[in-house]
Design a protein around this motif. Sequence first.
Motif, short mmCIF file in Angstrom:
data_model
loop_
_atom_site.label_atom_id
_atom_site.label_comp_id
_atom_site.label_asym_id
_atom_site.label_seq_id
_atom_site.Cartn_x
_atom_site.Cartn_y
_atom_site.Cartn_z
N THR A 77 30.54 49.84 -8.07
CA THR A 77 29.69 49.66 -6.71
C THR A 77 30.56 48.24 -6.28
OG1 THR A 77 27.53 48.76 -6.32
CG2 THR A 77 28.56 48.22 -8.45
N GLY A 78 30.00 48.72 -5.06
CA GLY A 78 30.95 47.99 -4.51
C GLY A 78 30.57 47.51 -3.19
N GLU A 79 29.33 47.62 -3.00
CA GLU A 79 27.64 47.09 -2.43
C GLU A 79 26.49 47.85 -2.75
OE1 GLU A 79 29.55 47.67 1.67
OE2 GLU A 79 29.10 49.38 1.60
N HIS A 80 26.19 48.69 -3.05
CA HIS A 80 25.13 48.74 -3.29
C HIS A 80 24.65 48.39 -4.35
CE1 HIS A 80 25.41 53.09 -1.27
NE2 HIS A 80 25.72 52.01 -0.34
N GLY A 81 24.97 47.87 -5.20
CA GLY A 81 24.31 47.59 -6.36
C GLY A 81 24.40 48.19 -7.66
N GLU B 174 26.35 57.43 -3.71
CA GLU B 174 27.08 56.33 -4.78
C GLU B 174 28.24 56.03 -3.93
OE1 GLU B 174 26.63 56.29 -7.41
OE2 GLU B 174 25.27 57.62 -7.85
N ASP B 175 28.62 54.71 -4.96
CA ASP B 175 29.63 53.96 -4.73
C ASP B 175 30.87 53.23 -5.02
OD1 ASP B 175 29.54 51.20 -2.33
OD2 ASP B 175 28.04 50.52 -4.08
N GLY C 109 38.92 50.19 -0.23
CA GLY C 109 38.83 51.07 -1.01
C GLY C 109 37.30 51.71 -1.36
N ASN C 110 36.53 50.93 -0.45
CA ASN C 110 35.02 51.58 -0.80
C ASN C 110 34.66 52.80 -0.41
OD1 ASN C 110 31.57 50.05 -0.55
ND2 ASN C 110 32.35 51.34 -1.78
N LEU C 111 34.38 53.96 -1.40
CA LEU C 111 33.99 55.30 -1.51
C LEU C 111 32.66 54.98 -1.46
CD1 LEU C 111 36.56 55.26 -3.20
CD2 LEU C 111 37.14 57.22 -2.49
N HIS C 112 31.69 56.18 -0.52
CA HIS C 112 30.62 56.64 -0.72
C HIS C 112 30.41 58.35 -0.86
CE1 HIS C 112 29.11 52.83 -0.05
NE2 HIS C 112 29.44 52.68 1.22
#
Length: 454
Positions: free
Chosen positions: A408-412, A336-337, A372-375
């Motif tokens: 979503t921060g970067e995965h879409g 997740e993202d 601040g982007n968590l996976h």
Amino acid sequence: MTDDVVALLRAELGERVDVSPAALESVRADKSGHAADGQPLAVVNAASVADVQAVMRIATATRTAVVPRGAGTGLAGGANTGGGEIALSLRGMDRLLEVRPDDLLAVVEPGILNADLNARLAPHGVWWAPDPASRAISTVGGNIATGAGGLLCAKYGVVRDAVLGVDLVLADGRLMHLGHRSVKGVTGLDLTSLVIGSEGILGVVVGATLKLRRIVAGERVTLTALFDDVRAAAVASAAVTASGIQPAIMELMDATSLAAVHRLLSLPAAPAGSSQLTIQTDGPVAADEARAIAAVLQAAGGRVAVAADDAEGEKLLAVRRALHPAMETLGTTLIEDVSVPRSALPAMFDEIGRIEREFGLVIPTVAHAGDGNLHPNFVFDGPDVPPVVWDAAEELFRAALALGGTLTGEHGIGVLKRRWLADELGDDQWRLQRDIARVFDPLGILNPGKVFAP
């Protein structure tokens, strides 16, 4: 009808049309673990803009869906190709067409890999900043499609900050040149920014004019800090941000993810339960900034170690970059993202801990702590995501939104998050965005079913 479409493609594109079972199977899935239903019609390995235009003209004439695809490293199912669809691969269009160090720009085809691009730019004294963990295998076109970020984006920005223009083939085959080559340019609506992150639903990106940076002068200093628990590490990362010091990289790994990577790489086990921050400074004052950051981390309870040189620093960063392969050793992974304001990182990790307890799950989590982007990673057995994982993921999304964050921060969005899109956008904006997509693609043949739920 299927035979007719393939015959038309072959008549125009010859051997670039692949209908072998292996090729058709390869485009059904990406790195998310999700696979589309059914069998695609064909894989077209485009070698030129003209190839892409030919595919789109045939697709429009026959009302056939087309899924643009790069290296297949996406994590939201956004390029998965299903029954009755054409997979349009841009991977073979991988040329660096132009480099202008004086203007700090380059023109590239979409299939070029991030790492290859920077290797080819280095002799010119310039580089392209977006730096996803998958940089060795992800394409610039894929980065543009998803609005990718990466390890360096806290200091150097994301893809949207590093693209001046795109060449876009529309659903009917027309070629559009969007954006500009100048530093400034505000003529009309900013369609370049609209295309970035649009996941192939507006058109097929066949070229990009990239905004470059000069290679950073000075040294790089990499350090790590171990903390007794993940909240302490998150509090420390927020303290670094609040201090005003700007590291190039600041990555956080919780105990489960750190332990999994150490096992994969055959490294000595980290202390039980410990979480780690990995930070890199660069430029003429890198050493001074690293010392100041180390003081902040030690004051927050961190046990700090500084790499002796660049080679050791790269080994430390390799631990973070190995996260996805390490998760794959544990089972099927839903990666997740979510993103939250940087000051809310400790609270978001509190929420992840609560969700783990409530749903009886272990959720290994890493974060681009600098932005601040968590996976969070949900690991399970078998090909299908269990209902309990989706329930926990939904709770995770709602927690991020409540903290002022985003899905979503970067995965879409792809297919995996489309059911929650309206929760963040609201009904009016959801309808407006869908209507905009229909202006670009009135027949709905570009990457159908992605982003907006049917």
